[in-house]
Structure formats: C-alpha cells, structure tokens
Design an enzyme around this catalytic site. Sequence first.
Site, PDB file in Angstrom:
ATOM      1  N   ASP A 219     -14.923  -4.452   4.729  1.00 60.30           N
ATOM      2  CA  ASP A 219     -13.980  -3.386   4.382  1.00 60.30           C
ATOM      3  C   ASP A 219     -14.264  -2.204   5.302  1.00 60.30           C
ATOM      4  O   ASP A 219     -15.411  -2.003   5.721  1.00 60.30           O
ATOM      5  CB  ASP A 219     -14.195  -2.932   2.931  1.00 60.30           C
ATOM      6  CG  ASP A 219     -13.713  -3.961   1.915  1.00 60.30           C
ATOM      7  OD1 ASP A 219     -13.305  -5.058   2.320  1.00 60.30           O
ATOM      8  OD2 ASP A 219     -13.754  -3.636   0.716  1.00 60.30           O
ATOM      9  N   ASP A 221     -14.288   0.838   4.429  1.00 62.43           N
ATOM     10  CA  ASP A 221     -14.881   1.980   3.713  1.00 62.43           C
ATOM     11  C   ASP A 221     -16.312   1.736   3.270  1.00 62.43           C
ATOM     12  O   ASP A 221     -16.837   2.459   2.426  1.00 62.43           O
ATOM     13  CB  ASP A 221     -13.996   2.343   2.510  1.00 62.43           C
ATOM     14  CG  ASP A 221     -13.651   1.137   1.646  1.00 62.43           C
ATOM     15  OD1 ASP A 221     -14.381   0.138   1.696  1.00 62.43           O
ATOM     16  OD2 ASP A 221     -12.629   1.208   0.925  1.00 62.43           O
ATOM     17  N   TRP A 281      -3.649  -6.401  -4.158  1.00 60.29           N
ATOM     18  CA  TRP A 281      -5.068  -6.188  -4.414  1.00 60.29           C
ATOM     19  C   TRP A 281      -5.671  -7.270  -5.308  1.00 60.29           C
ATOM     20  O   TRP A 281      -5.107  -7.601  -6.343  1.00 60.29           O
ATOM     21  CB  TRP A 281      -5.258  -4.811  -5.066  1.00 60.29           C
ATOM     22  CG  TRP A 281      -6.700  -4.440  -5.221  1.00 60.29           C
ATOM     23  CD1 TRP A 281      -7.459  -3.734  -4.335  1.00 60.29           C
ATOM     24  CD2 TRP A 281      -7.541  -4.774  -6.317  1.00 60.29           C
ATOM     25  NE1 TRP A 281      -8.735  -3.612  -4.806  1.00 60.29           N
ATOM     26  CE2 TRP A 281      -8.814  -4.247  -6.021  1.00 60.29           C
ATOM     27  CE3 TRP A 281      -7.346  -5.487  -7.505  1.00 60.29           C
ATOM     28  CZ2 TRP A 281      -9.903  -4.385  -6.886  1.00 60.29           C
ATOM     29  CZ3 TRP A 281      -8.437  -5.633  -8.369  1.00 60.29           C
ATOM     30  CH2 TRP A 281      -9.690  -5.079  -8.050  1.00 60.29           C
ATOM     31  N   GLU A 284      -8.736 -12.407  -3.629  1.00 58.16           N
ATOM     32  CA  GLU A 284      -9.026 -13.162  -2.393  1.00 58.16           C
ATOM     33  C   GLU A 284     -10.529 -13.331  -2.191  1.00 58.16           C
ATOM     34  O   GLU A 284     -10.992 -14.331  -1.644  1.00 58.16           O
ATOM     35  CB  GLU A 284      -8.360 -12.488  -1.177  1.00 58.16           C
ATOM     36  CG  GLU A 284      -9.126 -11.408  -0.456  1.00 58.16           C
ATOM     37  CD  GLU A 284      -9.385 -10.163  -1.298  1.00 58.16           C
ATOM     38  OE1 GLU A 284      -8.580  -9.874  -2.189  1.00 58.16           O
ATOM     39  OE2 GLU A 284     -10.393  -9.487  -1.050  1.00 58.16           O
ATOM     40  N   ASP A 285     -11.320 -12.355  -2.708  1.00 59.93           N
ATOM     41  CA  ASP A 285     -12.772 -12.457  -2.562  1.00 59.93           C
ATOM     42  C   ASP A 285     -13.358 -13.527  -3.497  1.00 59.93           C
ATOM     43  O   ASP A 285     -14.275 -14.252  -3.116  1.00 59.93           O
ATOM     44  CB  ASP A 285     -13.448 -11.091  -2.774  1.00 59.93           C
ATOM     45  CG  ASP A 285     -12.977 -10.380  -4.038  1.00 59.93           C
ATOM     46  OD1 ASP A 285     -11.987 -10.827  -4.659  1.00 59.93           O
ATOM     47  OD2 ASP A 285     -13.604  -9.373  -4.410  1.00 59.93           O
ATOM     48  N   MET A 311     -19.639   3.407  -0.586  1.00 62.29           N
ATOM     49  CA  MET A 311     -18.211   3.236  -0.305  1.00 62.29           C
ATOM     50  C   MET A 311     -17.543   4.605  -0.300  1.00 62.29           C
ATOM     51  O   MET A 311     -17.832   5.437  -1.173  1.00 62.29           O
ATOM     52  CB  MET A 311     -17.552   2.344  -1.358  1.00 62.29           C
ATOM     53  CG  MET A 311     -16.140   1.932  -0.956  1.00 62.29           C
ATOM     54  SD  MET A 311     -15.295   0.904  -2.167  1.00 62.29           S
ATOM     55  CE  MET A 311     -14.254   2.124  -2.919  1.00 62.29           C
ATOM     56  N   HIS A 314     -11.845   6.440  -2.683  1.00 60.55           N
ATOM     57  CA  HIS A 314     -10.432   6.467  -2.298  1.00 60.55           C
ATOM     58  C   HIS A 314      -9.574   6.008  -3.459  1.00 60.55           C
ATOM     59  O   HIS A 314     -10.043   5.300  -4.368  1.00 60.55           O
ATOM     60  CB  HIS A 314     -10.192   5.560  -1.080  1.00 60.55           C
ATOM     61  CG  HIS A 314     -10.476   4.115  -1.351  1.00 60.55           C
ATOM     62  ND1 HIS A 314      -9.557   3.275  -1.938  1.00 60.55           N
ATOM     63  CD2 HIS A 314     -11.592   3.356  -1.136  1.00 60.55           C
ATOM     64  CE1 HIS A 314     -10.086   2.066  -2.049  1.00 60.55           C
ATOM     65  NE2 HIS A 314     -11.334   2.087  -1.581  1.00 60.55           N
ATOM     66  N   ARG A 316      -6.154   3.842  -4.778  1.00 58.82           N
ATOM     67  CA  ARG A 316      -5.518   2.588  -4.362  1.00 58.82           C
ATOM     68  C   ARG A 316      -4.377   2.898  -3.403  1.00 58.82           C
ATOM     69  O   ARG A 316      -3.611   3.830  -3.598  1.00 58.82           O
ATOM     70  CB  ARG A 316      -4.992   1.868  -5.604  1.00 58.82           C
ATOM     71  CG  ARG A 316      -4.370   0.493  -5.334  1.00 58.82           C
ATOM     72  CD  ARG A 316      -5.364  -0.561  -4.908  1.00 58.82           C
ATOM     73  NE  ARG A 316      -6.455  -0.734  -5.852  1.00 58.82           N
ATOM     74  CZ  ARG A 316      -6.363  -1.396  -7.012  1.00 58.82           C
ATOM     75  NH1 ARG A 316      -5.228  -1.945  -7.378  1.00 58.82           N
ATOM     76  NH2 ARG A 316      -7.398  -1.512  -7.790  1.00 58.82           N
TER      77      ARG A 316
END
Length: 375
Positions: A219, A221, A281, A284-285, A311, A314, A316
């Site tokens: 990612d 971030d 969102w 997928e992980d 991180m 932030h 969404r």
Amino acid sequence: MSRLLLGVTLERICKAILLLCLIHFLILMILYFNVYAQHLDFFSRLGTKNSTRPHPYYNFSRPNGTAPSYTAPAGSTGELLPPSTGPESNQSISEKPLPPCPEDPPALVGPMLIEFKSAINLERVKKENPDVREGGKYIPSDCKAKQRVAIIIPFRYREHHLNYWLHYLHPILRRQRANYGIYIIIQNGDDTFNKGKLMNIGFLEALKEEPYDCFIFSDIDLVPMDDRNLYRCYNQPRHYITAMDKFGFRLPYVNYFGGVTGLSKAQFLKINGFSNEFWGWGGEDDDFYSRVTLTGMKVARPHIQIGKYRMIKHARDKHNEDNPQRFVKIRNTKMTMLKDGLNSLQYQVINKVKYPLYTNITVDVGKSPPMSAQG
Ligand code: UD2
Ligand code: MN
C-alpha cells in the site's frame, strides 16, 4: 732568452688549458649529479605515491577480493562507495566481480522515528538519494545483491502519501543493499478501484523491464518502523507486517495478509497472482491469503519488534467503496483461483513515465461488471 720566454709562455698556455679542462670537468660533474639527483627524487616520489595513495578504483582491482573497505569522507553517511561518475569507473565496476551483499546489511539503524507531519520536497529526496537512478531503480555499487526486487504499489490520487513513502523507503532500501525498482501502478479514470488487477499488472510490466526475482506488493500509505524488516523474498510468501499502529500495534486476525506482502516470482506464478474480480474495498487480501495456503505454502512474518508499521491516516477514497460481494467471493477461492488471476488478466497500458524516484504506469483496467453479474 727568447727561447726561455717562449717556453714560459707555452707552459702558461698549457696550464690555462688544463685549468679550463678541470673547470669543464667540474661543471659536467655538477650537472650530472644534479640531473641524477632529480631522477632519484622523481622515482622516490613515484614510489611513495604508489604506496600511500590508492588508485581511485583500487578496491576493484585487487584480484583476491580482499580489498580494504572504502572509508567515506567525513560528514557523509559512510555507507556507500561514491557513485560512478564516468565510463572509466563504470567499466571498472562492471569488469570486476563484486562480493555478495551481506545477509545482515551493516548500515541498518533498527527502530526509526516515522511521522507524517513534515512537508516533503521530492527534489530534496532525490538529492538525499543521489544514487537512485531514473525510474526509481537502485543497484548497490559495493556488492552484488542476491535478488532483484520489484516494489509494486497500486495507486490513484494519493500523491501526498507517495511523497512520504519515497522519503522514507528509498533510504531504508538502500541501507538494506537491495537491488530494486519502484513501480507505481495507476488506475486510469474514476471507475471502481481494483487493487488486485493493479498488482497483477505491476508484476507483468515490471518483468518486461528487468528479470526481477522478488515482488513486494505495498500500500502507498504504509511505512516500516524498523529497517531490519528486509524487503526481500524468502522460501515462503512473506507478510512484512506483524504490528500496525492502526490496529494498536497488533494484527486484526491471525490470517490477515493485507498491506505489504512479498512473493518470489515462482511463488506468485504458482498462485496465479491476485484475483482480478475484487472491485472496490476489501477481500482481495483474504483471497490472496487463501491462494497461498491452498497451494501448500505458509505465510511467514518478521519478529514483532521488527515488523512494526505506521499507516498514514486517511478517509476511504471515492470510487473504492466497500465491496459487498467480498464475503461470498472469499469462500470460493479454491474454485476460482485457477481461472481468475494472471492467466485471465486483461488491461491496457495508457502510458509509462520514468521519474527520478519511481516509474509510473497508468493503466486501463476496465469497468466493474454490474453487481448482479459479480456473484
Ligand atoms: C486495507 C489493507 C489493504 C487492502 C485494503 C482493502 C491494511 C494495512 N491494508 O487498507 O492492503 O487490502 O484494506 O482493499 O490493512 N489506493 C489508492 N487510491 C484509491 C484507493 C486505494 O491509491 O483511491 C491504494 C493505495 O495504495 C492504498 C491501497 O490502495 O494504500 C489500499 O487502499 P486503502 O488504503 O484505502 O485501504 P485500507 O487502508 O483500508
Ligand atoms: Mn490505507
């Protein structure tokens, strides 16, 4: 009388000639010794030069690889050989075999202070990492890294995060003596985000450039808090995160595999990459984790002290809303993984730009199918 006079005169002339010869001889001797002395001095200076001042590429020219290590000038970080400046130095470096990079890079500092408040100036980041080449590539100049590492980052509208990531990660990766390239894979347009597809595209596009051995999917971030967390691949797929500030320096669940993961080329091919079918969102992980375990592999993580991450906070993003299909999808990975992944990937590269600190690849990933068709 006149004879006597003649004899005396002749004798004087002879003496004068003798004297002249003597003077001439003396002058010759002086000149000779002077020149000889200069020669002696020249040779002696040559000898001293050779023994005390090494040739600029001395380290590379010793045949047995036992060259004394380079001492950086005062004020520098003391970690790298000076960058190559011309063809001569390149030639010297490439001609001589370098020693393998150490398993435990000596320049690592351990725990680091990571904050996301200071303004980042990319020109300054470039100046601080002068040996990073165009496209965000780096090759250690004093040793040969065992792996070539491609770092793949899915991206859209996160320039602010990109600056922090580059600011922190380039120095860390250089200290780790990684041979690496940074690939920022940008989803073109405003359609629903598809992180898995961007990862697969990054894998294929990076391989078109270099024969990478190891792929780290990160990612934008996430920044490691300890540089001993080596961005390399291992004999099992790796999750580099053991603790994250976002989760109170824990992980949300034991099989969690989001954020920063690393697989060798063979491991990634074995699982057919990421699913291309997770739009928006989440999920997928978890699907990616199932692919790893379903093919008989295990995920490894670093020690909790080393695997800490921060991180950047932030909200969404727009066009990356929760994917309500994800719960159904992650139950079906076993059935879908062989036909959904690298072998079914479709995309188009819109453009590729090499910036000083990273390579940007903007891609069209297509549109998410209507909800009813996604099950
Ligand atoms: C979690 C996971 C992440 C992923 C995601 C669900 C962690 C640390 N990470 O992150 O790996 O599984 O949930 O999809 O738990 N991005 C953009 N622009 C966008 C949207 C996303 O650049 O508009 C990229 C960016 O690199 C970002 C990543 O995708 O870091 C993940 O998206 P996120 O940060 O919104 O998701 P997050 O923090 O919940
Ligand atoms: Mn995030």
